[in-house]
Write a protein that holds these residues in place. Sequence first.
Motif, PDB file in Angstrom:
ATOM      1  N   GLY A 107      -4.181  10.957   3.406  1.00  0.00           N
ATOM      2  CA  GLY A 107      -3.386  10.781   2.361  1.00  0.00           C
ATOM      3  C   GLY A 107      -1.915  10.814   2.518  1.00  0.00           C
ATOM      4  O   GLY A 107      -1.592  11.208   3.620  1.00  0.00           O
ATOM      5  N   CYS A 146     -13.661   1.496   2.456  1.00  0.00           N
ATOM      6  CA  CYS A 146     -13.143   0.633   1.273  1.00  0.00           C
ATOM      7  C   CYS A 146     -13.475  -0.798   1.460  1.00  0.00           C
ATOM      8  O   CYS A 146     -13.534  -1.320   0.424  1.00  0.00           O
ATOM      9  N   ASN A 171       0.846  -1.166  -0.185  1.00  0.00           N
ATOM     10  CA  ASN A 171       0.149   0.076  -0.041  1.00  0.00           C
ATOM     11  C   ASN A 171       0.744   1.165   0.115  1.00  0.00           C
ATOM     12  O   ASN A 171       0.522   2.437  -0.530  1.00  0.00           O
ATOM     13  N   ASN A 216      -3.253  12.248  -7.869  1.00  0.00           N
ATOM     14  CA  ASN A 216      -3.648  12.120  -6.659  1.00  0.00           C
ATOM     15  C   ASN A 216      -3.502  13.441  -5.750  1.00  0.00           C
ATOM     16  O   ASN A 216      -2.466  14.029  -5.877  1.00  0.00           O
ATOM     17  N   CYS A 265      -0.706   3.847  -7.459  1.00  0.00           N
ATOM     18  CA  CYS A 265      -1.544   3.467  -6.210  1.00  0.00           C
ATOM     19  C   CYS A 265      -0.644   3.094  -5.034  1.00  0.00           C
ATOM     20  O   CYS A 265      -1.061   2.532  -4.006  1.00  0.00           O
ATOM     21  N   HIS A 316      -4.929   3.542   4.099  1.00  0.00           N
ATOM     22  CA  HIS A 316      -5.455   2.033   4.051  1.00  0.00           C
ATOM     23  C   HIS A 316      -4.367   1.109   4.330  1.00  0.00           C
ATOM     24  O   HIS A 316      -4.460   0.098   4.242  1.00  0.00           O
ATOM     25  N   VAL A 349      -5.168  -1.890  -1.413  1.00  0.00           N
ATOM     26  CA  VAL A 349      -5.959  -1.259  -2.316  1.00  0.00           C
ATOM     27  C   VAL A 349      -6.627  -1.551  -3.536  1.00  0.00           C
ATOM     28  O   VAL A 349      -5.558  -2.288  -4.391  1.00  0.00           O
ATOM     29  N   THR A 390      -7.390   6.858  -6.586  1.00  0.00           N
ATOM     30  CA  THR A 390      -6.305   6.198  -7.197  1.00  0.00           C
ATOM     31  C   THR A 390      -6.144   6.538  -8.592  1.00  0.00           C
ATOM     32  O   THR A 390      -6.763   6.166  -9.337  1.00  0.00           O
ATOM     33  N   CYS A 411      -8.168  -0.742   8.397  1.00  0.00           N
ATOM     34  CA  CYS A 411      -7.279   0.452   7.966  1.00  0.00           C
ATOM     35  C   CYS A 411      -7.226   1.519   8.733  1.00  0.00           C
ATOM     36  O   CYS A 411      -8.061   1.619   9.638  1.00  0.00           O
ATOM     37  N   ASP A 429       3.496   0.183  -3.698  1.00  0.00           N
ATOM     38  CA  ASP A 429       3.277  -0.167  -4.950  1.00  0.00           C
ATOM     39  C   ASP A 429       4.059  -0.652  -5.846  1.00  0.00           C
ATOM     40  O   ASP A 429       4.267  -0.261  -6.958  1.00  0.00           O
ATOM     41  N   GLU A 486      -0.696   4.681  -0.227  1.00  0.00           N
ATOM     42  CA  GLU A 486      -1.912   4.690   0.429  1.00  0.00           C
ATOM     43  C   GLU A 486      -1.912   4.545   1.783  1.00  0.00           C
ATOM     44  O   GLU A 486      -2.322   3.490   2.434  1.00  0.00           O
TER      45      GLU A 486
END
Lengths: 397, 397
Positions: free
Chosen positions: B221, B255, A320, B190, B237, B243, A353, B153, B260, A323, B240
């Motif tokens: 974020g 989500c 997460n 993003n 992505c 999450h 995600v 995303t 999370c 990526d 994150e």
Amino acid sequence: MAGEIRNNGRRALLAEIRRNKRIPRIDLAERTGISRATVTTITADLLKEGLIEEVREDVTGKDNRRGRPKVDLKIRGAARHVVGIKVANKTISTVLHDFEGAQIADHDLALEKSVFGANELAEKLAEVIAGLVDKAGLDAEDISGVGVGIAGTVDALQGFVYWSPSLVDRNLALGQVLKDHLGVPVFIDNDANLVAVAERSFGLGQEHSDFIVVTIESGVGMGIVIGNELYRGNRGCGAEFGHTKVQLDGALCRCGQRGCLEAYVADYALLREATVAGGNPADDKVENLLGAARHGDPLAKSIVDRAGRMFAMGLSNIVNIFDPELIILSGEQMQSDHLYAEDVIEAMRKSVVQIDKAGPEVVVHQWGDLMWAQGAAAYALDEVSELAVSGIKPNAV
Amino acid sequence: MAGEIRNNGRRALLAEIRRNKRIPRIDLAERTGISRATVTTITADLLKEGLIEEVREDVTGKDNRRGRPKVDLKIRGAARHVVGIKVANKTISTVLHDFEGAQIADHDLALEKSVFGANELAEKLAEVIAGLVDKAGLDAEDISGVGVGIAGTVDALQGFVYWSPSLVDRNLALGQVLKDHLGVPVFIDNDANLVAVAERSFGLGQEHSDFIVVTIESGVGMGIVIGNELYRGNRGCGAEFGHTKVQLDGALCRCGQRGCLEAYVADYALLREATVAGGNPADDKVENLLGAARHGDPLAKSIVDRAGRMFAMGLSNIVNIFDPELIILSGEQMQSDHLYAEDVIEAMRKSVVQIDKAGPEVVVHQWGDLMWAQGAAAYALDEVSELAVSGIKPNAV
């Protein structure tokens, strides 16, 4: 500044020759964007310094054309030799690589204990290097650099060890101590970082610019490669995957904090659970606990399964955040099989995600014992190459 | 290849001029390592194209020397104009910057709803841009690029949105839709990434090559800057943070997954707890809950304190992975004060690997409403600069 530009050219050409194994001069100009004239000048210097050599293809070679023989350039293996060392719990493993990265010899030394003073460790390293160099039929003076991988928190650029389970003292300028003792440049890094370097230099990471390596030994380590470079963090103590927290106020970790991933997946964590659970199904060996779980013992299975789920959770946090294209799970012990299992990877995939594009490739790469030492050799080779680029003669410490 | 080398020179010089605000040609050669002759050629081109301009210092200036007036180069503000847009829950905020990065105007549009079709969103953006350009006394044709920050995303390099809370459809080539509609290059990312870009371009990140930005709005974020570059991950992505999991099989997140960080620290998470706890001390407004906690209501305090501890745990994981120099906590709402509190930062510091060197600097940077849009403008400016470097004329979509 002029010197820096010259070195940039030397570095780029040496790296391109290394990448291609063999390459004609004209392709070098094309691939690096350096002018043909400059390529000619620089490669003449590199030849004179013995860092590269010419290989002539026979005129009646595979393409059967006549005329001038095709001349390629390649790295000259004998130009430099480096030693890679992994300091483990009860052994020191070493390998000797030449300047092409070919492995010439390897040599291990069993240790009677796990924790050393800096000078004591230096003496052990001198001893094992002597054995290694002897095996390779070389002299000590042939070694241009030594890479050392050690568990703990290391500021690699400073050769400084904040702490290591292998060392009595905290805050040691270990690089300097070893350099003084061994009489060659010494490059130290956290051992998991060096596994990432090994994967980048000659492993699964060769085709990827960004990837993550997770190592499992007695602890859980991580190496991060971003843009083909190892990411070390500001103080050299990033990539502490084993001490990311998976539970608020959770299980006590050997580091003294609570809820670390290691406190749920390390051997001692599994054994702690087995012991606490009363009817200990596994005496005091983690192999037995894992075996009992495989054979369906419910208590053993419950303990091992939770470790897997916690590992999946920790791994999903890495995905997460980064990526990545590729995650390499790198271990050498059958002991980690339960963490690398298909259902663990699947649990990880369900915790990241979700978008309509496949997540990272996850590869289990079970290297042999020498993996760690090879990573240290790859690091030493990078650094010795850099010294050569700057025109520093071998053994000029 | 020759064109690429030429563009590298143009890019380096334009960036150096931008960095220095004003700089004489001779310093450019010194600082970039580009030869004086090449600096002369390239800057002549850049002047002709109107991307930079000369500023002459008066001969009786501060150093009072006589002779030739000192001539500096600077970015020519009027060379290009860009728009930065943040698509938020019920508003669209926009700013207009010139090529120097100076803010010329800003303009907001209230929205009657939160979720839009792609064409519908394009129309809203066209409307708000028209108002912005009008405020600035410019024409639509003066705009060379539009940056858009949106939650969700996003694969920024492809202008592709996998999903966004602001969009009805998943998997939208939103960049292309907006570009077709607006008739200018559009750059989407993003929104938290763009806050990191803003911090790098004109905020607290200017002096740091590696730093992390954490944003708190309705979601949590993160933006990651490594080596002065935004790190976006393989599929766009990464980062994150909201999450990442802080509890195995934990609280249900919007989500659809469990555990999370957002499911413990977002507004809805706090209100869920307050409601479940029966004697709801805070009706349905998070402000009231936070107020009750500040005034010592034990239940409210327990709810808010746990959010802080979970936030500290998540943040410590980021530090254990990145070992950053600097963490910027970036928010605009008083509502996040309980997460940015001294005891939360202190809890984070206690949960990271302890070495005898200070951990990251943590700075709370409470920007105004326009922060997000300014980040989008900074991103558009980077991309429009890159188009200019390649010799592409403004408005050539």
